[in-house]
Enzyme design. Structure first.
Site, mmCIF file in Angstrom:
data_model
loop_
_atom_site.group_PDB
_atom_site.id
_atom_site.type_symbol
_atom_site.label_atom_id
_atom_site.label_comp_id
_atom_site.label_asym_id
_atom_site.label_seq_id
_atom_site.Cartn_x
_atom_site.Cartn_y
_atom_site.Cartn_z
ATOM 1 N N HIS A 175 0.943 -1.109 -0.062
ATOM 2 C CA HIS A 175 0.032 0.004 0.161
ATOM 3 C C HIS A 175 0.902 1.160 -0.186
ATOM 4 O O HIS A 175 0.593 2.295 -0.793
ATOM 5 C CB HIS A 175 -0.892 0.162 1.295
ATOM 6 N N LYS B 292 -18.178 -6.131 6.351
ATOM 7 C CA LYS B 292 -17.004 -6.766 6.161
ATOM 8 C C LYS B 292 -16.540 -6.928 7.693
ATOM 9 O O LYS B 292 -16.268 -5.609 8.379
ATOM 10 C CB LYS B 292 -15.833 -6.215 5.334
ATOM 11 N N ARG C 269 -1.856 -5.649 -8.878
ATOM 12 C CA ARG C 269 -0.580 -6.360 -8.568
ATOM 13 C C ARG C 269 -0.358 -7.654 -9.678
ATOM 14 O O ARG C 269 0.674 -7.787 -10.277
ATOM 15 C CB ARG C 269 -0.698 -7.214 -7.379
ATOM 16 N N SER D 245 -3.121 -7.923 2.627
ATOM 17 C CA SER D 245 -3.424 -7.752 3.999
ATOM 18 C C SER D 245 -3.709 -9.237 4.477
ATOM 19 O O SER D 245 -3.393 -9.624 5.783
ATOM 20 C CB SER D 245 -4.332 -6.998 4.303
HETATM 21 P P1 ADP Z 1 -9.742 -3.743 -0.876
HETATM 22 O O1 ADP Z 1 -10.482 -4.712 -0.009
HETATM 23 O O2 ADP Z 1 -10.532 -2.654 -1.467
HETATM 24 O O3 ADP Z 1 -8.706 -4.434 -2.037
HETATM 25 P P2 ADP Z 1 -7.123 -3.376 0.230
HETATM 26 O O4 ADP Z 1 -6.749 -2.831 1.366
HETATM 27 O O5 ADP Z 1 -6.813 -4.843 0.195
HETATM 28 O O6 ADP Z 1 -8.558 -3.293 -0.019
HETATM 29 O O7 ADP Z 1 -6.614 -2.729 -0.995
HETATM 30 C C1 ADP Z 1 -6.730 -1.387 -1.336
HETATM 31 C C2 ADP Z 1 -5.814 -1.179 -2.610
HETATM 32 O O8 ADP Z 1 -4.534 -1.372 -2.481
HETATM 33 C C3 ADP Z 1 -6.463 -2.118 -3.783
HETATM 34 O O9 ADP Z 1 -6.464 -1.273 -5.079
HETATM 35 C C4 ADP Z 1 -5.568 -3.121 -3.961
HETATM 36 O O10 ADP Z 1 -5.129 -3.478 -5.193
HETATM 37 C C5 ADP Z 1 -4.080 -2.396 -3.468
HETATM 38 N N1 ADP Z 1 -3.142 -3.228 -2.840
HETATM 39 C C6 ADP Z 1 -3.385 -3.887 -1.767
HETATM 40 N N2 ADP Z 1 -2.221 -4.676 -1.576
HETATM 41 C C7 ADP Z 1 -1.416 -4.153 -2.422
HETATM 42 C C8 ADP Z 1 0.129 -4.574 -2.852
HETATM 43 N N3 ADP Z 1 0.840 -5.525 -2.134
HETATM 44 N N4 ADP Z 1 0.677 -3.945 -3.756
HETATM 45 C C9 ADP Z 1 -0.081 -3.179 -4.643
HETATM 46 N N5 ADP Z 1 -1.425 -2.617 -4.220
HETATM 47 C C10 ADP Z 1 -1.856 -3.250 -3.497
#
Ligand code: ADP
Length: 163
Positions: A17, A41, A90, A128
């Protein structure tokens, strides 16, 4: 002044992130990390905890802010005067869902543009959920999350719960 929002659950925030935030910051004047309250969620961390961890993780990064939202992302973007929505891509597995979301959001608000950014390759397998699972079973998460977040994970999963 161009402002974008970066919405997500951030349960918890990872280096993936942060990598996206840094890239967005190079392109736009302000980046607002917008944490979803989404009561449907179940999250490991409360909204307050997720915000606190993000704030700690962006210490020293100017022009980056954190807030929370409930409801439609595009409504929140409009409300705070953002021109776009940042999402991380990703792998091809992210694409279908993200493509649908981006098109739906454009239908709802055609002036709000979704921008996809790719993290460094070393974060492409990081999410995550993996971090939470790793922490639960006593794995070392320090390569994946800032120290403060690693500490918080340890508090959620004290040693006696290691399997
Ligand atoms: P969501 O449940 O909305 O996907 P996340 O917190 O998992 O929420 O992710 C928020 C954003 O960050 C999304 O666009 C996701 O693709 C991106 N994201 C999550 N992990 C990574 C990572 N390791 N590298 C790049 N982008 C990421």
């Amino acid at each position: 002044m161009k402002k974008v929002i970066y919405p997500g659950m951030f349960d918890p925030v990872t280096y993936g992130h942060i990598d996206i935030v840094k890239r967005a910051r190079e392109l736009f004047d302000e980046v607002v990390i917008t944490v979803a309250k989404n009561p449907a969620k179940t999250c490991l961390f409360s909204i307050e905890e997720r915000i606190e961890m993000i704030k700690e993780s962006i210490t020293g990064l100017d022009r980056v802010y954190v807030d929370a939202y409930n409801g439609l992302v595009v409504d929140h973007a409009k409300a705070i005067g953002a021109v776009g929505i940042i999402r991380g891509l990703r792998a091809i597995s992210d694409f279908d869902y993200e493509f649908q979301m981006a098109l739906m959001n454009r239908k709802l608000a055609e002036n709000i543009t979704t921008i996809f950014l790719m993290p460094h390759e070393k974060y492409t397998y990081l999410n995550s959920t993996i971090v939470r699972n790793l922490a639960e079973f006593g794995g070392d998460v320090k390569c994946f999350v800032p120290e403060f977040v690693a500490k918080k994970l340890k508090e959620k999963f004290p040693d006696e719960h290691k399997k």
